[in-house]
Design a protein around this motif. Structure first.
Motif, PDB file in Angstrom:
ATOM      1  N   ILE A  46     114.519  58.608   1.820  1.00 29.98           N
ATOM      2  CA  ILE A  46     113.862  59.353   2.884  1.00 29.98           C
ATOM      3  C   ILE A  46     113.298  60.649   2.327  1.00 29.98           C
ATOM      4  CG2 ILE A  46     115.349  58.401   4.693  1.00 29.98           C
ATOM      5  CD1 ILE A  46     116.843  61.081   4.726  1.00 29.98           C
ATOM      6  N   SER A  47     112.339  61.232   3.050  1.00 31.13           N
ATOM      7  CA  SER A  47     111.808  62.546   2.681  1.00 31.13           C
ATOM      8  C   SER A  47     111.497  63.307   3.959  1.00 31.13           C
ATOM      9  CB  SER A  47     110.548  62.413   1.827  1.00 31.13           C
ATOM     10  OG  SER A  47     109.541  61.692   2.511  1.00 31.13           O
ATOM     11  N   GLU A  48     111.721  64.605   3.933  1.00 34.10           N
ATOM     12  CA  GLU A  48     111.512  65.417   5.128  1.00 34.10           C
ATOM     13  C   GLU A  48     110.025  65.584   5.409  1.00 34.10           C
ATOM     14  OE1 GLU A  48     112.346  69.960   6.790  1.00 34.10           O
ATOM     15  OE2 GLU A  48     113.513  69.180   5.093  1.00 34.10           O
ATOM     16  N   ILE A 274     120.765  63.159   3.737  1.00 38.95           N
ATOM     17  CA  ILE A 274     119.872  64.321   3.791  1.00 38.95           C
ATOM     18  C   ILE A 274     120.181  65.248   2.624  1.00 38.95           C
ATOM     19  CG2 ILE A 274     119.294  66.354   5.175  1.00 38.95           C
ATOM     20  CD1 ILE A 274     120.012  64.675   7.648  1.00 38.95           C
ATOM     21  N   ASP A 300     116.710  63.328  12.824  1.00 36.71           N
ATOM     22  CA  ASP A 300     118.138  63.543  12.566  1.00 36.71           C
ATOM     23  C   ASP A 300     118.723  64.385  13.688  1.00 36.71           C
ATOM     24  OD1 ASP A 300     120.594  63.588  10.931  1.00 36.71           O
ATOM     25  OD2 ASP A 300     120.163  65.744  10.841  1.00 36.71           O
ATOM     26  N   LYS A 305     115.472  67.734  12.376  1.00 40.84           N
ATOM     27  CA  LYS A 305     114.313  67.515  11.517  1.00 40.84           C
ATOM     28  C   LYS A 305     113.934  66.029  11.505  1.00 40.84           C
ATOM     29  CE  LYS A 305     115.305  71.449   8.494  1.00 40.84           C
ATOM     30  NZ  LYS A 305     115.588  71.901   7.101  1.00 40.84           N
ATOM     31  N   TYR A 307     112.369  62.788   9.377  1.00 43.47           N
ATOM     32  CA  TYR A 307     112.309  62.283   8.012  1.00 43.47           C
ATOM     33  C   TYR A 307     111.462  61.006   7.962  1.00 43.47           C
ATOM     34  CZ  TYR A 307     115.981  65.621   7.060  1.00 43.47           C
ATOM     35  OH  TYR A 307     116.695  66.785   6.925  1.00 43.47           O
TER      36      TYR A 307
END
Length: 644
Positions: A46-48, A274, A300, A305, A307
Motif C-alpha cells: 500500500i501507499s498513502e 502502515i 484507515d 488517511k 491508502y
C-alpha cells in the motif's frame, strides 16, 4: 401466483441456525469461501494518498477524487496538487458510466444526494436532490439499463430504500420504488449490474446477496459468514466490485477477500502495515479498473488517511447472459381488488381507427375490464371469476357482424362468451358454454381461416384440455365439444397460430408444447422448449406475433420475471429474451411475475407502429398499488432482442 410478501431472515442468529442457513440457502454464483491461513494469504503493498478524504477513487490521468464530511469535494493529482474542487462537504462515492462518461453520486452533509462529473477540468454537471427524509448509513448505485438509474440507500433504522434517479434542470429527482428490511448493523453495500445482485455487509455476521431488480422478490442469501459459520476471519465491512469479483474488506482489519461472481477460486490478501507493527484497519473501500489492474483506495479507521493498493484480477468473462430491458409505453388503471387479481389480457383491434383499439383484461376475483390504449378504464363487466381471455374478429352473432371474446369462467366451470361491436369495441355478455372440466383454468381461441370456423381451447388444472367449436344461430352462440387431450401436469397458457393452424400450450413446470389446432387432427405433441435457465417455471401466458415477414411465440417466464421469444414455426428456435423495466421519463414501473400476456402485429397508432405487447404486472410499483397491465411497443422489443 400470489401477491408477494417481503421475505427476510433474522440477523441475530444462533450458531445452529446459521449453520442450517448456510446449508439450505445457496449463494448463487458466489461460491467457495476463502481460507485465510498463512499459506493462502498474499501481502498487498500500500501507499498513502495525498488526500484529505474519507472516500476517494481514481480518475483518468492519475487524478484522484476525494470527499470528506468536514471538507470539500476535491480532485488532486498523484503528488497532491489541487486540480479542482467544489465547496461541498460530503461522504460516499458511488460511480457509474453513461454516454457522456463517468459520473459520481455523493451525499452532502445536508442529506442531499449530489450527482456530478469529475475530470481534469474540475467538477461539473451538478444536480442536487431534495433533502432525504432518512439519516443514512450507506448507499450504492445500480444501473439496470442505459435508460434507468437506481440508488440503494440504507437508513439508520435498517431499512433499504430503492430510489429511481432522474435529472432535470439542475435538480436530481429521487423517487422511491420499494423498501425492504435489512439486518442490523448493515452499513456497506455494492451492486453488480451484470448479474443484478445487491450485496450488503452485516457487521459481525457476514455478507448477503439480494436481487437488485426493483420487481424482484425480497429474499437474501449468504455469500460468506464470519467464523465459525463461514470463512471470514474476524468481521465483514466495505464492499466493491471489480472485474466480475466481489471484494470484501474486513472492517477494522487488514484482510481483503475476492469472490468471483461467476464461480471459481476465491483469494485473500493482507494489506501491508502502515508502519512497523501498525496494521491497517479498513473502514472504506473504492475501486477503479485500469487495463488489467484494479486500483483501490482504502480508508484507515485509526489515522483517517487513505491508502492506495493495486490488484491484478482476471478479466471478466463476456456479459452475454444479461437479460435486456424494454420500457412500457403505458399502463392500465390498477385493479379494484387487491392481491392476486389481474391475470390475462387480450387485444381487440379497431380496423377503421387502430388507435381506438381496446385492451380487455381479466380480474380473476371479479370480472372483465375494457381499457383504451392509454390504460383508461372504459367498461366493467361484473361476471365473476374469469381467468384467461382471448379475442377473435370477423364473426357474427344472430346473423349480424360481431367480434367475439371468450374467457374461462371458474365459478361455473364454463366458457364465458362476450360480443364485441366491430365498429366501436363495446363489449357485452353473450352467454356461456358449460364444460365437462372440474377446475377450468387457462383458455385461448382459434379461428380456422380456411372455412372461418371459431374454436375455444380451455384447460383444467389436472392437465386436461377441451376444444369447443362456437357456432352462430338465431338464438345466439352455441358451443360443441369437438376434441380433448391432456398433458401430465398443470397447464394454463395457450395460444393458437391461425395461419399455421398450430396450437401452443404451456405445461407450467415442464415445457411448451405444440400440436395441430384442427379439430379433426391427431393430438400428438412436439416439444418447443423445456423449462431451463432460460425458460424458468412457471411457464405462464403466451401468444403469437405474426406479420407478413415474422412469426414469434412470446412466452412469460414467470420464475425470473422475463419473456422469451421463439420462432413460431418449426424447428421453433430460441430467439432471445427480455424484461419489462421502468420507464423513468413517464414514471411507469416495469412488470414482474407476469401471468398473462397478449400481442398483436397490427399497427395501433404512433406509439405502436409495429404492434404492441400487453403483460400482466404482479407487482405494481411507482407507487405501490394493485396489479395492472403494462403495454410495450413491439419496435422496442425488436430493437434489443430481434435485431440489436
Amino acid at each position: 401466483m400470489n401477491k408477494p410478501t417481503l421475505l427476510f431472515t433474522a440477523a441475530l442468529l444462533t450458531a445452529p441456525a446459521l449453520l442450517a442457513l448456510t446449508a439450505c440457502q445457496p449463494s448463487g454464483p458466489v461460491t467457495n469461501a476463502p481460507e485465510t491461513n498463512a499459506n493462502s494469504v498474499t501481502t498487498l503493498p500500500i501507499s498513502e494518498l495525498p488526500l484529505h478524504a474519507e472516500q476517494a477513487t481514481r480518475l483518468d490521468n492519475n487524478l484522484w477524487l476525494g470527499v470528506h464530511p468536514h471538507g470539500d469535494i476535491q480532485i488532486r493529482d498523484g503528488q497532491g496538487a489541487l486540480v479542482g474542487q467544489q465547496p461541498v462537504a460530503a461522504e460516499f462515492i458511488s460511480q457509474r458510466r453513461d454516454a457522456q462518461g463517468d459520473f459520481f453520486l455523493s451525499l452532502t452533509t445536508d442529506n442531499q444526494l449530489m450527482f456530478y462529473r469529475a475530470s481534469a477540468q474540475g467538477i461539473s454537471d451538478l444536480h442536487l436532490s431534495a433533502e432525504l427524509p432518512w439519516p443514512l448509513e450507506g448507499m450504492c448505485l445500480y444501473q439496470p439499463s442505459a435508460q434507468e438509474l437506481n440508488l440503494f440507500v440504507m437508513d439508520e433504522s435498517a431499512i433499504a430504500h430503492q430510489l429511481l434517479l432522474t435529472r432535470t434542470q439542475g435538480e436530481l429527482l429521487a423517487r422511491e420504488i420499494r423498501q425492504f428490511p435489512l439486518p442490523p448493523l448493515a452499513e456497506y453495500c455494492v451492486v453488480d449490474d451484470s448479474t443484478d445482485q445487491l450485496f450488503v455487509s452485516e457487521e459481525n455476521i457476514g455478507v448477503w446477496s439480494y436481487n437488485a431488480r426493483a420487481e424482484s422478490e425480497v429474499l437474501r442469501k449468504p455469500v460468506d459468514l464470519v467464523k465459525p459459520w463461514g470463512a471470514l476471519e474476524h468481521n465483514t465491512g466495505p464492499l466493491a466490485i471489480s472485474q466480475g469479483q466481489l471484494l470484501v474488506a474486513e472492517l477494522g482489519s487488514d484482510l481483503l477477500h475476492a469472490y468471483p461472481l461467476d464461480g471459481g477460486d476465491t483469494r485473500t490478501w493482507q494489506l501491508a502495515p502502515i508502519a512497523a507493527g501498525q496494521p491497517l484497519a479498513a473502514d472504506a473501500l473504492t475501486v477503479s479498473a485500469d487495463s488489467d489492474k484494479t486500483v483501490m483506495a482504502v480508508l484507515d479507521d485509526n489515522n483517517g488517511k487513505v491508502y492506495r493498493a493495486e490488484l491484478t484480477l482476471p478479466a471478466r468473462a463476456g456479459d452475454n447472459q444479461r437479460i435486456v430491458q424494454v420500457a412500457p409505453v403505458a399502463e392500465t388503471r390498477p385493479m379494484r381488488k387487491s392481491g392476486d387479481a389481474a391475470d390475462d389480457p387480450a387485444i381487440w383491434v379497431n380496423q377503421q381507427q387502430p388507435e381506438l383499439s381496446r385492451i380487455i383484461g381479466t380480474n380473476k376475483k371479479y370480472g372483465l375490464y375494457v381499457y383504451d390504449l392509454a390504460g383508461n378504464e372504459l367498461q366493467e363487466l361484473v361476471v365473476g371469476r374469469v381467468n384467461n381471455v382471448d379475442v377473435r374478429q370477423g364473426f357474427s352473432l344472430k346473423g349480424q357482424a360481431a367480434d367475439i371474446a371468450a374467457a374461462s369462467q371458474r365459478d361455473r366451470k364454463a366458457i364465458a362468451l362476450f360480443s364485441i361491436d366491430p365498429l366501436n369495441g363495446q363489449v357485452s355478455t353473450a352467454g356461456e358454454v358449460v364444460t365437462t372440466l372440474d377446475n377450468v383454468y387457462g383458455l385461448c381461441m382459434y379461428r380456422n381461416i380456411t372455412d372461418n370456423r371459431f374454436f375455444v381451447f380451455i384447460n383444467d388444472q389436472d392437465g386436461r384440455f377441451e376444444q369447443y367449436e362456437i357456432t352462430d344461430s338465431s338464438a345466439g352462440w352455441r358451443g360443441k365439444k369437438v376434441r380433448e387431450f391432456a398433458v401430465k401436469s398443470q397447464p394454463e397458457g395457450c395460444a393458437a397460430d391461425d395461419r399455421q393452424q398450430r396450437l401452443f400450450i404451456g405445461e407450467e413446470d415442464v415445457a411448451v408444447w405444440t400440436l395441430s389446432a384442427d379439430a379433426g387432427a391427431p393430438t400428438d405433441m412436439t416439444q418447443v422448449a423445456a423449462v431451463s435457465d432460460v425458460l424458468v417455471a412457471d411457464i405462464e401466458g403466451m401468444d403469437i406475433y405474426r406479420s407478413d415477414t415474422e412469426a414469434y411465440l412470446v412466452v412469460s417466464s414467470q420464475g425470473n420475471d422475463s419473456y422469451v421469444l421463439y420462432q413460431a414455426e418449426a424447428p421453433y428456435e430460441y430467439v432471445g429474451r427480455f424484461r419489462v423495466g421502468i420507464n423513468a421519463e413517464k414514471g411507469i414501473d416495469g412488470a414482474s411475475e407476469t401471468d398473462g400476456l397478449t400481442v398483436t402485429s397490427q399497427a395501433l397508432g404512433a406509439d405502436y407502429p409495429a404492434g404492441m405487447l400487453v403483460v400482466q404486472d404482479g407487482r405494481n410499483l411507482l407507487p405501490d398499488e394493485n396489479q395492472n397491465f403494462k403495454t410495450i411497443s413491439w419496435d422496442s422489443i425488436r430493437a434489443v432482442v430481434i435485431a440489436p
